[in-house]
Design a protein around this motif. Structure first.
Motif, PDB file in Angstrom:
ATOM      1  N   UNK A 182       0.791  -1.234   0.000  1.00 56.25           N
ATOM      2  CA  UNK A 182       0.000   0.000   0.000  1.00 56.25           C
ATOM      3  C   UNK A 182       0.813   1.268   0.000  1.00 56.25           C
ATOM      4  N   UNK A 183       2.120   1.171  -0.145  1.00 58.80           N
ATOM      5  CA  UNK A 183       2.957   2.374  -0.187  1.00 58.80           C
ATOM      6  C   UNK A 183       2.471   3.317  -1.289  1.00 58.80           C
ATOM      7  N   UNK A 184       2.236   4.596  -0.976  1.00 62.39           N
ATOM      8  CA  UNK A 184       1.780   5.534  -2.003  1.00 62.39           C
ATOM      9  C   UNK A 184       2.856   5.743  -3.080  1.00 62.39           C
ATOM     10  N   UNK A 209      -8.241  -0.997  -7.659  1.00 64.86           N
ATOM     11  CA  UNK A 209      -7.509  -2.263  -7.621  1.00 64.86           C
ATOM     12  C   UNK A 209      -6.527  -2.299  -6.454  1.00 64.86           C
ATOM     13  N   UNK A 210      -6.496  -1.232  -5.639  1.00 61.12           N
ATOM     14  CA  UNK A 210      -5.683  -1.257  -4.431  1.00 61.12           C
ATOM     15  C   UNK A 210      -4.358  -0.529  -4.518  1.00 61.12           C
ATOM     16  N   UNK A 211      -4.151   0.301  -5.547  1.00 61.58           N
ATOM     17  CA  UNK A 211      -2.895   1.052  -5.676  1.00 61.58           C
ATOM     18  C   UNK A 211      -3.102   2.459  -5.127  1.00 61.58           C
ATOM     19  N   UNK A 212      -2.298   2.808  -4.154  1.00 64.88           N
ATOM     20  CA  UNK A 212      -2.372   4.136  -3.541  1.00 64.88           C
ATOM     21  C   UNK A 212      -1.423   5.099  -4.247  1.00 64.88           C
ATOM     22  N   UNK A 213      -1.854   6.329  -4.425  1.00 64.29           N
ATOM     23  CA  UNK A 213      -1.065   7.342  -5.112  1.00 64.29           C
ATOM     24  C   UNK A 213      -0.812   8.542  -4.217  1.00 64.29           C
TER      25      UNK A 213
END
Length: 615
Positions: A452-454, A485-489
C-alpha cells in the motif's frame, strides 16, 4: 541510392504542410458569427499595402523560448514556424519532401553523403545573405551547445543526429527464468513453459543484435559519442553544402523538416544573449528567413509582421487575404480561450476541449480537426521500488480502462493506443496487450506483496496539449481507477510553466507521470528515437537491447526488414513496459468568422501565409 533529380529551381510547390498517406485533414465548416473590428497596428509593414489584417491567436502557454534549436515546446514551434525555414519542406498534397531553402539534393549510393544545392536570393530578416556558410554556422552552433541545453530539443539536432550517444554494450547473456513452486504446493518447483519460450526468443534477439552491430559499424571520426550519426558539414561553394554521416539515417530528408533544424541568421547566432540567464540571443530575438519577422514579446503577447523581402513572393501574392500581422496571446485554460473567442478578443485558438466542443458547434464556429499523430502515455519510472517490479507495472496497466478515459476527455475519433506508433506508419502493434482486468491486477499486486505504499504521481496544471487536453481531469480518473484495484497514489501536481517537462525528464521524482509526444515527420524513428533511443531518465529504464534495436532500425533502408525491426522493438517495449500508451488523440482548433481557412497539420507545421481571412 541517389535521390530523384530535381530541376535547379523547381516551380513553387504548396508551402510547408502536413503529412499525407492516412493523415488527411478533417474539417467541419459551420456558419459564422458576427465579425469583429480588426485593430490597426501602429506601424504597418511595407508589404501590407492599404489593408492591414491582424490574426489574433490564443495560445495555451507562453513559449519556453523563441530559439527552436533548444526547445521541445510546441508553443515555441507554432511561432518559430512563421519565422524560420529549413532546407526541406513537405508537400501538403502528397506528404513528400519538397525543396525549401535547398532547391535540390543528391544522396550518395552508401547513403552517407548528402549534397544540397541552396536557393539563391534569400535573406535573413536582419539583411544577412543566406548561403552555404550560414548552413555550416548553424550546424556548428548546434554542436557547440552545452549537452544539457541540447538535450532540451525534441525536434532538432539532438533527436536526428544523436550526437552525444554511445553504442550500447550488450549483455553477455540473458538470465534463465527461475523455477517457482508448483500450484500444488508439493515442494516441487517448475518453470512456466511460456517463460522458456520467451527466454529462447530473447537469446535469439540478443545474438542477432550482436551480429548486426558488428556488421554495421559507425565510420569516420566523431566529435561526439561513439553512436553519433554526424560526421561533418562543409561548404563546397557559396551555394552548395555537403553533409556527411557516420551511419545512414533512413528518414534524414524527412527529419530535416523538423522545426529545431530550421536555420537562423549567423549574425544573430554570434550576438550575445539579449537577457541575463538566456542561452542565446535567439531566445528573445529570433531571426530567420520565414514569411514573418519578429516584432515584440511583451505583456503576454508575441507580435509578428509580414517580411517585405521574403524570397517566395508567389506564396504571399497567391493569398491576398493572408494576415499581415500576427499576435499570439497566452490564455492558459480551455474555458478562457473559449470565452476570448466568444467575445471576439481572438480570431482562433488551438486545443479545443471536448467540454467546449458542443458550445462551439452550437454557436456556429469554424472547427478544424487534426488527424492523430501524437501519443499520450503514463510513464512509470523504474527507479521507484515498486515500479521496478514487472508485476507492479503490469498491475497498473490492467487497472486502467483507457477507453473510459478517451470517452470522457478526448474528441470523438481518438483511438486507444496499444503501442507508441500511430497506425498511419504501418507498423503492427505488439500482440502483448494489457486490457482492463481488475482481478488480474489485484492478483499481481498480491503476488509481490504490495503493502500500500503511495506511489508519487506527477501531473501538470494549467496547460492543454494535443495529447493531454485536460490533464487534471485525466489524472483524477486514473487515480480513481487505480484505487479500485488497491494502488495508492501520492498526487504531485505541478504547474506546466514551472518546469514540469524538465522535472519529468530528470527522473528526480521516480513514480508515475503523465506526458506525451507529438510526431514531427513521417518515420517510426521520430517516435521511437525521441522516446527510447538511450537510457531515458524519465522512465528510469536502461535497456541496452532496446537501445541497440532503435539504433539499428533507424539505419535500415525502407522495406520489410525495417518494418519487422520496429515490430520487434514494439514487442520489447510491451514486455518491459516503461510506460503505458494511452491514446492517439484527435485535436481541433476553433475560429470566428474572421477566418475562412486554416492550414491544419498533424505535425503542427502550420504556416500562417496559408491562413485566409475575411477582407
Amino acid at each position: 541510392m541517389p535521390s530523384q533529380p530535381h530541376s535547379p529551381e523547381p516551380p513553387r510547390a504548396t508551402r510547408r504542410a502536413f503529412l499525407a498517406g492516412g493523415l488527411g485533414l478533417t474539417a467541419l465548416a459551420l456558419a459564422g458569427c458576427d465579425s469583429k473590428d480588426t485593430p490597426v497596428p501602429s506601424s504597418p509593414t511595407a508589404s501590407a499595402g492599404p489593408v492591414i489584417r491582424t490574426f489574433h491567436f490564443g495560445s495555451a502557454a507562453d513559449p519556453a523560448t523563441l530559439d527552436p534549436a533548444i526547445s521541445g515546446d510546441n508553443e515555441t514551434f507554432r511561432i518559430t514556424r512563421q519565422l524560420y525555414e529549413g532546407l526541406i519542406g513537405v508537400d501538403r498534397e502528397t506528404g513528400a519532401p519538397i525543396p525549401l531553402l535547398a532547391t535540390d539534393w543528391i544522396v550518395s549510393p552508401d547513403r552517407l553523403q548528402y549534397t544540397f544545392i541552396l536557393r539563391r536570393g534569400v535573406k535573413f530578416h536582419d539583411g544577412t545573405d543566406f548561403d552555404a556558410q550560414a548552413v555550416v554556422t548553424n550546424f556548428e552552433h548546434w554542436i557547440a551547445l552545452p549537452s544539457d541545453v541540447r538535450a532540451n530539443s525534441d525536434q532538432g539536432f539532438t533527436q536526428v543526429f544523436r550526437h552525444s550517444e554511445q553504442i550500447p554494450t550488450l549483455p553477455k547473456s540473458i538470465p534463465e527464468p527461475k523455477p517457482k513452486p508448483t500450484k500444488e504446493g508439493d515442494g516441487n518447483e517448475t518453470v512456466d513453459p511460456q517463460q522458456l519460450i520467451d527466454h529462447a526468443a530473447e537469446v535469439e534477439l540478443l545474438e542477432s543484435l550482436r551480429e548486426q552491430l558488428k556488421a554495421n559499424p559507425f565510420v569516420g571520426v566523431t566529435s561526439g559519442g561513439t553512436a553519433s550519426y554526424f560526421g561533418s558539414i562543409k561548404a563546397a561553394d557559396t551555394h552548395t553544402v555537403v553533409l556527411t554521416l557516420r551511419q545512414p539515417i533512413s528518414g534524414l530528408i524527412e527529419a530535416l523538416t523538423l522545426p529545431g533544424l530550421t536555420l537562423a541568421s549567423p549574425k544573430a547566432l554570434a550576438t550575445p544573449a539579449a537577457e541575463n540567464g538566456q542561452v542565446s540571443y535567439l531566445s528573445t530575438q529570433p531571426v530567420g528567413t520565414g514569411p514573418f519577422a519578429f516584432v515584440s514579446w511583451k505583456d503576454g503577447a508575441i507580435t509578428l509582421r509580414s517580411f517585405p523581402e521574403y524570397w517566395d513572393a508567389a506564396t504571399v501574392q497567391g493569398n491576398p487575404t493572408a494576415p499581415t500581422l500576427v499576435v499570439f496571446r497566452e490564455i492558459r485554460t480551455p474555458s478562457g480561450r473559449l470565452g476570448s473567442l466568444d467575445r471576439g478578443d481572438i480570431d482562433g485558438f488551438d486545443l479545443v476541449a471536448v467540454t467546449g466542443l458542443r458550445e462551439l458547434v452550437r454557436e456556429g464556429k469554424l472547427i478544424v480537426q487534426r488527424d492523430p499523430y501524437s501519443v499520450s502515455y503514463l510513464g512509470m519510472n523504474q527507479k521507484n521500488k515498486w515500479l521496478a517490479k514487472e508485476e507492479f507495472r503490469r498491475a497498473i496497466a490492467h487497472g486502467i480502462d483507457r477507453q473510459k478515459i478517451i470517452e470522457q476527455f478526448y474528441i470523438s475519433g481518438t483511438k486507444e493506443a496499444r503501442g507508441f506508433l500511430p497506425a498511419s506508419l504501418g507498423i503492427k502493434s505488439s500482440d502483448t496487450y494489457y486490457g482492463p482486468d481488475s482481478n488480474r491486477a489485484k492478483d499481481l499486486l498480491e503476488s509481490i506483496g504490495y503493502d500500500g505504499t503511495p506511489i508519487p504521481f506527477l501531473y501538470p496544471l494549467n496547460i492543454s496539449r494535443a495529447y493531454l487536453p485536460l490533464p487534471e481531469l485525466i489524472y483524477a480518473e486514473l487515480s480513481r481507477q487505480l484505487a479500485l484495484v488497491g494502488i495508492n497514489l501520492a498526487p504531485m501536481p505541478m504547474d506546466w510553466n514551472d518546469g514540469y517537462v524538465a522535472t519529468v525528464r530528470s527522473g528526480d521524482v521516480p513514480g508515475l507521470h503523465l506526458l506525451g509526444f507529438n510526431g514531427g515527420y513521417r518515420d517510426p524513428d521520430d517516435f521511437m528515437g525521441a522516446l527510447f533511443s538511450s537510457n531515458n531518465r524519465q522512465f528510469g529504464y536502461d535497456s541496452p537491447i532496446l537501445s541497440a534495436q532503435v539504433l539499428l532500425a533507424r539505419s535500415m533502408p525502407p522495406g520489410e526488414q525495417r518494418v519487422t525491426a520496429y515490430q520487434d522493438l514494439s514487442n520489447t517495449l510491451a514486455k518491459d513496459l516503461p510506460a503505458l500508451p494511452l491514446a492517439f488523440p484527435i485535436s481541433a482548433l476553433a475560429f470566428n468568422d474572421t477566418v475562412k481557412h486554416y492550414p491544419s497539420s498533424p505535425v503542427l507545421d502550420e504556416v500562417f501565409t496559408d491562413v485566409k481571412m475575411t477582407t
